[in-house]
Design an enzyme around this catalytic site. Structure first.
Site: not given
Ligand code: ADP
Length: 445
Positions: A165, A201, A208, A235, A237, A275, A291, A294, A337
């Site tokens: 996050g 975007k 999620h 970001h 969970k 994801e 991997r 959690v 959690r």
């Molecule tokens: P990380 O690898 O840091 O966990 P992610 O790409 O999985 O990053 O994104 C983590 C979180 O960030 C997502 O669950 C969501 O809440 C937010 N997020 C990521 N991309 C977007 C997007 N394009 N628009 C809105 N929120 C996003």
């Protein structure tokens, strides 16, 4: 099959992996820092090796110390758990070079999926839908401005090497974009050692939703349904559920098929998670985690498959012994959690546990390494327990969870149990009607 597995992790996940090994007749080696001498994962292992001082960089991230521990104990394989070295391609390669089996995917797949731009390209070619955005890293404000104008504001700037996050920023206008790109790039360089950022975007009200997969070395790949992890703070969970209250059977079947087909095409092995953000009926890939996650227990509860056991089996060369049509989803599962944190300010609260009493009864699972008298060290993640509940329906699951939370006693430090109790009483949560932004507003109230 392996005789001995070294578990390169700590806390509840080290214990979780030990349990799978023991049920398979495999002996276990724990590694630990000096701060974890009295940890449960050390006490319950067949053998334990101290690998360094408290700082994770000198212990749980110390590749050479871990490989030495595997050598002196005669381990056959290494399970990395989550976090730490679990998505470190170099470590996975070193493990194999030293003659041990890495219980996870190939170093090549870890590397490809660890770079978010490459990951997006690879999965897109395999037929998975992605979020509209730049096709590669954007280095200048001009370039970023052009792409943002094409995809439309707001946009999100993400670090190519990002994770956990971190390294994400939202820009609502060309002005914001220029400053935020600079900030994101600076942060990416200091946190991940790579300044590259890309644009996507920004979706305003997505959920999620992630799909769990399992694949072997013989060309078999299955999906184990989805998890809804929309309840997040910064970001991260907080609570996950399966199935998602937002999907119907048709959507579930369709995305599962797309993902399983793609995984087969990519030639992936082991457990993994794709994801997605899900908005207005459409799925948008954001990343693949190569991997164990959690939140894997909620999937285990609804499909009755031990994911860790399967990871161990397939990495030893065995084929998956079930096909997609053998997997049946039953009931509903939710994971809370529980962190050693103040439930209102979220300030970490390490310390000594006084009384400890975990809930029990039908449909309750507690994955935790806590015990009365244990001192939660300040050096690591603040998650101290996962309370997992399973019931026939979502409503029964909520009732059971409420009951289990009221039984859970963890004295001596602050925990986020009161936050989960507040959530249970909230109609928006009860109705399953939340997106990824909802929880932050809720806790801010
Ligand atoms: P990380 O690898 O840091 O966990 P992610 O790409 O999985 O990053 O994104 C983590 C979180 O960030 C997502 O669950 C969501 O809440 C937010 N997020 C990521 N991309 C977007 C997007 N394009 N628009 C809105 N929120 C996003």
């Amino acid at each position: 099959m392996f005789d001995k597995v070294l578990i390169a992790n700590r806390g509840e996940i080290a214990l979780r992996i030990q349990r799978a090994c023991r049920e398979m007749g495999i002996s276990t080696v724990a590694v630990h820092s000096t701060a974890d001498e009295n940890a449960m994962h050390v006490r319950l292992a067949d053998e334990a090796v101290c690998i360094g001082p408290p700082a994770a960089t000198e212990s749980y991230l110390n590749k050479h110390a871990i490989l030495s521990a595997a050598t002196i104990t005669g381990a056959d394989a290494i399970h990395p758990g989550y976090g730490f070295l679990s998505e470190n391609a170099e470590f996975a390669a070193m493990v194999e070079e030293h003659g041990f089996t890495f219980i996870g995917p190939s170093p090549q797949h870890i590397r490809e999926m660890g770079d978010k731009i490459t990951a997006k390209q690879v999965v897109m070619e395999a037929g998975i839908p992605v979020v509209p955005g730049s096709s590669g890293a954007v280095r200048t404000a001009e370039e970023a401005g052009k792409i943002a104008a094409e995809i439309g504001y707001p946009v999100i700037i993400k670090a190519t090497a990002g994770g956990g996050g971190r390294g994400m920023r939202v820009a609502n206008s060309p002005d914001e974009l220029a400053t935020e790109l600079q900030n994101a790039s600076r942060e990416a360089k200091s946190v991940f050692g790579n300044p590259d950022c890309y644009l996507e975007k920004y979706l305003g009200h997505p959920r999620h939703i992630e799909i769990q997969v399992l694949a072997d070395n013989h060309g078999n790949a299955v999906h184990l349904g989805e998890r809804d992890c929309s309840l997040q703070r910064r970001h991260q969970k907080v609570l996950e559920e399966s199935p998602s209250p937002a999907l119907n059977a048709e959507q579930r079947e369709e995305i599962g098929q797309v993902v399983a087909t793609a995984i087969k095409k990519i030639g992936y092995r082991s457990a993994g998670t794709i994801e997605f953000l899900f908005e207005d009926g459409k799925f948008y890939f954001i990343e693949m985690n190569t991997r164990l996650q959690v939140e894997h227990p909620i999937t285990e509860m609804v499909c009755g498959i031990d994911i860790v056991r399967e990871m161990i089996r397939v990495s030893s060369g065995a084929p998956l012994d079930f096909a997609q049509e053998d997997i049946k989803f039953q009931g509903h599962s939710i994971e809370c959690r529980i962190n050693a944190e103040n439930p209102e300010t979220f300030v970490p609260c390490p310390g000594k546990i006084g009384e400890y009493h975990a809930p029990g009864g039908l449909g309750i699972r507690v994955d935790s390494a806590l015990y009365s008298g244990y001192t939660v060290p300040p050096h690591y993640d603040s998650m101290i327990s996962k309370l997992i509940v399973h019931a026939a329906t979502r409503n029964e699951c909520l009732m059971r969870l409420r009951r289990a939370l009221s039984e859970y006693v963890i004295e001596g430090l602050d925990t986020t149990i009161p936050l989960h109790q507040k959530l249970m009483a909230e109609p928006v949560f009860q109705n399953g009607d939340y997106d990824i932004h909802w929880l932050e507003k809720f806790v801010g109230k």
